[in-house]
Design a protein around this motif. Structure first.
Motif, PDB file in Angstrom:
ATOM      1  N   LYS A 185       0.839  -1.200   0.000  1.00  0.00           N
ATOM      2  CA  LYS A 185       0.000   0.000   0.000  1.00  0.00           C
ATOM      3  C   LYS A 185       0.872   1.246   0.000  1.00  0.00           C
ATOM      4  O   LYS A 185       2.076   1.185   0.202  1.00  0.00           O
ATOM      5  CB  LYS A 185      -0.896   0.015   1.241  1.00  0.00           C
ATOM      6  CG  LYS A 185      -1.894  -1.111   1.276  1.00  0.00           C
ATOM      7  CD  LYS A 185      -2.751  -1.035   2.516  1.00  0.00           C
ATOM      8  CE  LYS A 185      -3.780  -2.157   2.505  1.00  0.00           C
ATOM      9  NZ  LYS A 185      -4.627  -2.126   3.688  1.00  0.00           N
ATOM     10  N   THR A 186       0.222   2.373  -0.206  1.00  0.00           N
ATOM     11  CA  THR A 186       0.922   3.654  -0.169  1.00  0.00           C
ATOM     12  C   THR A 186       1.537   3.884   1.210  1.00  0.00           C
ATOM     13  O   THR A 186       0.885   3.673   2.228  1.00  0.00           O
ATOM     14  CB  THR A 186      -0.043   4.801  -0.514  1.00  0.00           C
ATOM     15  OG1 THR A 186      -0.435   4.671  -1.885  1.00  0.00           O
ATOM     16  CG2 THR A 186       0.585   6.164  -0.298  1.00  0.00           C
ATOM     17  N   ASN A 187       2.789   4.303   1.185  1.00  0.00           N
ATOM     18  CA  ASN A 187       3.516   4.706   2.384  1.00  0.00           C
ATOM     19  C   ASN A 187       4.096   6.081   2.046  1.00  0.00           C
ATOM     20  O   ASN A 187       5.178   6.166   1.461  1.00  0.00           O
ATOM     21  CB  ASN A 187       4.611   3.693   2.706  1.00  0.00           C
ATOM     22  CG  ASN A 187       5.307   3.973   4.009  1.00  0.00           C
ATOM     23  OD1 ASN A 187       5.023   4.962   4.674  1.00  0.00           O
ATOM     24  ND2 ASN A 187       6.234   3.105   4.372  1.00  0.00           N
ATOM     25  N   PRO A 188       3.371   7.162   2.354  1.00  0.00           N
ATOM     26  CA  PRO A 188       3.764   8.503   1.905  1.00  0.00           C
ATOM     27  C   PRO A 188       5.243   8.808   2.112  1.00  0.00           C
ATOM     28  O   PRO A 188       5.815   8.508   3.153  1.00  0.00           O
ATOM     29  CB  PRO A 188       2.880   9.432   2.751  1.00  0.00           C
ATOM     30  CG  PRO A 188       1.675   8.602   3.047  1.00  0.00           C
ATOM     31  CD  PRO A 188       2.199   7.201   3.246  1.00  0.00           C
ATOM     32  N   SER A 202       6.629   5.236  -0.932  1.00  0.00           N
ATOM     33  CA  SER A 202       6.036   4.533  -2.059  1.00  0.00           C
ATOM     34  C   SER A 202       4.563   4.906  -2.165  1.00  0.00           C
ATOM     35  O   SER A 202       3.868   4.989  -1.155  1.00  0.00           O
ATOM     36  CB  SER A 202       6.179   3.018  -1.859  1.00  0.00           C
ATOM     37  OG  SER A 202       5.592   2.316  -2.925  1.00  0.00           O
ATOM     38  N   TYR A 203       4.114   5.114  -3.402  1.00  0.00           N
ATOM     39  CA  TYR A 203       2.718   5.442  -3.659  1.00  0.00           C
ATOM     40  C   TYR A 203       2.152   4.375  -4.591  1.00  0.00           C
ATOM     41  O   TYR A 203       2.792   4.011  -5.579  1.00  0.00           O
ATOM     42  CB  TYR A 203       2.590   6.827  -4.305  1.00  0.00           C
ATOM     43  CG  TYR A 203       3.103   7.921  -3.410  1.00  0.00           C
ATOM     44  CD1 TYR A 203       2.243   8.595  -2.545  1.00  0.00           C
ATOM     45  CD2 TYR A 203       4.453   8.270  -3.415  1.00  0.00           C
ATOM     46  CE1 TYR A 203       2.713   9.597  -1.711  1.00  0.00           C
ATOM     47  CE2 TYR A 203       4.924   9.268  -2.575  1.00  0.00           C
ATOM     48  CZ  TYR A 203       4.060   9.931  -1.729  1.00  0.00           C
ATOM     49  OH  TYR A 203       4.525  10.912  -0.897  1.00  0.00           O
ATOM     50  N   ASN A 229       7.923   5.024  -6.630  1.00  0.00           N
ATOM     51  CA  ASN A 229       8.865   5.029  -5.510  1.00  0.00           C
ATOM     52  C   ASN A 229      10.143   5.711  -5.966  1.00  0.00           C
ATOM     53  O   ASN A 229      10.200   6.251  -7.075  1.00  0.00           O
ATOM     54  CB  ASN A 229       9.102   3.615  -4.958  1.00  0.00           C
ATOM     55  CG  ASN A 229       9.800   2.678  -5.912  1.00  0.00           C
ATOM     56  OD1 ASN A 229      10.503   3.090  -6.831  1.00  0.00           O
ATOM     57  ND2 ASN A 229       9.628   1.384  -5.701  1.00  0.00           N
ATOM     58  N   THR A 270      11.543  12.845  -3.013  1.00  0.00           N
ATOM     59  CA  THR A 270      10.200  12.866  -2.422  1.00  0.00           C
ATOM     60  C   THR A 270       9.278  13.842  -3.148  1.00  0.00           C
ATOM     61  O   THR A 270       8.111  13.523  -3.406  1.00  0.00           O
ATOM     62  CB  THR A 270      10.277  13.227  -0.925  1.00  0.00           C
ATOM     63  OG1 THR A 270      11.159  12.312  -0.285  1.00  0.00           O
ATOM     64  CG2 THR A 270       8.926  13.141  -0.261  1.00  0.00           C
ATOM     65  N   GLU A 324       5.790  12.753  -5.050  1.00  0.00           N
ATOM     66  CA  GLU A 324       4.505  13.351  -4.687  1.00  0.00           C
ATOM     67  C   GLU A 324       3.857  14.056  -5.875  1.00  0.00           C
ATOM     68  O   GLU A 324       2.638  13.991  -6.049  1.00  0.00           O
ATOM     69  CB  GLU A 324       4.684  14.313  -3.509  1.00  0.00           C
ATOM     70  CG  GLU A 324       4.991  13.604  -2.206  1.00  0.00           C
ATOM     71  CD  GLU A 324       5.354  14.542  -1.065  1.00  0.00           C
ATOM     72  OE1 GLU A 324       5.454  15.770  -1.285  1.00  0.00           O
ATOM     73  OE2 GLU A 324       5.554  14.030   0.049  1.00  0.00           O
ATOM     74  N   TYR A 379       2.439  11.348  -8.178  1.00  0.00           N
ATOM     75  CA  TYR A 379       1.252  10.762  -7.550  1.00  0.00           C
ATOM     76  C   TYR A 379       0.058  11.710  -7.666  1.00  0.00           C
ATOM     77  O   TYR A 379      -1.045  11.289  -8.027  1.00  0.00           O
ATOM     78  CB  TYR A 379       1.551  10.448  -6.084  1.00  0.00           C
ATOM     79  CG  TYR A 379       0.388   9.870  -5.331  1.00  0.00           C
ATOM     80  CD1 TYR A 379      -0.067   8.579  -5.606  1.00  0.00           C
ATOM     81  CD2 TYR A 379      -0.261  10.598  -4.339  1.00  0.00           C
ATOM     82  CE1 TYR A 379      -1.138   8.039  -4.907  1.00  0.00           C
ATOM     83  CE2 TYR A 379      -1.329  10.067  -3.630  1.00  0.00           C
ATOM     84  CZ  TYR A 379      -1.760   8.785  -3.919  1.00  0.00           C
ATOM     85  OH  TYR A 379      -2.825   8.249  -3.231  1.00  0.00           O
ATOM     86  N   THR A 380       0.273  12.982  -7.411  1.00  0.00           N
ATOM     87  CA  THR A 380      -0.804  13.971  -7.495  1.00  0.00           C
ATOM     88  C   THR A 380      -1.351  14.051  -8.913  1.00  0.00           C
ATOM     89  O   THR A 380      -2.569  14.057  -9.115  1.00  0.00           O
ATOM     90  CB  THR A 380      -0.304  15.356  -7.030  1.00  0.00           C
ATOM     91  OG1 THR A 380       0.110  15.243  -5.665  1.00  0.00           O
ATOM     92  CG2 THR A 380      -1.382  16.412  -7.164  1.00  0.00           C
ATOM     93  N   THR A 433      -3.351  10.799  -9.692  1.00  0.00           N
ATOM     94  CA  THR A 433      -4.623  10.710  -8.965  1.00  0.00           C
ATOM     95  C   THR A 433      -5.626  11.751  -9.461  1.00  0.00           C
ATOM     96  O   THR A 433      -6.832  11.484  -9.479  1.00  0.00           O
ATOM     97  CB  THR A 433      -4.423  10.840  -7.433  1.00  0.00           C
ATOM     98  OG1 THR A 433      -3.703  12.032  -7.142  1.00  0.00           O
ATOM     99  CG2 THR A 433      -3.711   9.634  -6.864  1.00  0.00           C
TER     100      THR A 433
END
Length: 193
Positions: free
Chosen positions: A38-41, A44-45, A68, A169, A173, A176-177, A180
Motif C-alpha cells: 500500500k501507499t507509504n507517503p 512509495s505510492y 517510488n 520525495t 509526490e 502521484y498527485t 490521482t
C-alpha cells in the motif's frame, strides 16, 4: 444448520467465481496488490485500477501503478495458466493448454502496456522514467522472449532495484498527485471495454 448450509453455498459460489476468467483476473490482481503493498507517503505510492480518459471516446485502465524512489512502474497483471509463447514484437501471443490440445490467442500484453506507459507519461509530463512491467502471476514466463515481463518475485526485485534513476520525495509526490487527479473513477468497466 441453515447457517452452515448458507455458508457452504457461498463457499461453492465463491469457488465457482474464481474459476471464471473474471474471477481468475481478480485473484491475479489481488496477488499483485499483496506483492506491491500500500501507499507509504514519502516512500512509495500505489494506485490500483487506475482509469484515465485519454480522449472524448477513449479510456485506458491500468491495473497498478507504483511510484517510488526508483521510478514510476506501470503494471499489467496476467493470470493465465498453461504455457505462454510470445515475442516482444508479435501482435498476438499463444496460450497452450491440455498438453497442446487447446491453443488460445491473446493480444501481446507488452504492446498493451506500452500504450498504458505512453498515456501515463502524458499525464505525468515530467522528466521521470515510466517503466512497463507485465506480471505473469503464475510464473509461466519461460517461453516468453520480451523485455519487461516478470514473475511476482521478479516484480519485487524490479521495484526494489529500479531502472538506475532516482526520484526524490517532491518528484514522487508530484507524479502521484498528477496521476490521482487524472484517475476518473466514474469510468465504468463496461464503458472502458
Amino acid at each position: 444448520m441453515p447457517f452452515l448450509i448458507m455458508l457452504a453455498i457461498l463457499a461453492i459460489a465463491g469457488l465457482a467465481y474464481l474459476k471464471t476468467p473474471t474471477g481468475r483476473g481478480w485473484l491475479g490482481e489481488l496477488r499483485v496488490k499483496l506483492t506491491i503493498g500500500k501507499t507509504n507517503p514519502g516512500i512509495s505510492y500505489v494506485i490500483n485500477d487506475c482509469r484515465i480518459r485519454v480522449s472524448e471516446d477513449k479510456t485506458t485502465q491500468i491495473d497498478h501503478i507504483v511510484i517510488n524512489e526508483n521510478g514510476v512502474f506501470v503494471i499489467e497483471t496476467k493470470n493465465y495458466s498453461g504455457r505462454i509463447y510470445g515475442q516482444e514484437n508479435q501482435h498476438e501471443w499463444t496460450q497452450v493448454l491440455s498438453y497442446g490440445k487447446v491453443k488460445n490467442k491473446l493480444y501481446n500484453p507488452v504492446k498493451q502496456n506500452k500504450t498504458h506507459v505512453y498515456n501515463i507519461s502524458k499525464v505525468v509530463g515530467l522528466d521521470v522514467p515510466v517503466v512497463s512491467a507485465v506480471v505473469f502471476v503464475q510464473g509461466n514466463v519461460q517461453y516468453i522472449s520480451a523485455d519487461g515481463v516478470y514473475t511476482l518475485s521478479g516484480l519485487k526485485r524490479l521495484l526494489k532495484n529500479g531502472c538506475g534513476y532516482k526520484l526524490n520525495t517532491t518528484q514522487m509526490e508530484a507524479v502521484y498527485t498528477r496521476i490521482t487527479q487524472a484517475n476518473d473513477e466514474t469510468i465504468t468497466k463496461s464503458e472502458h471495454i
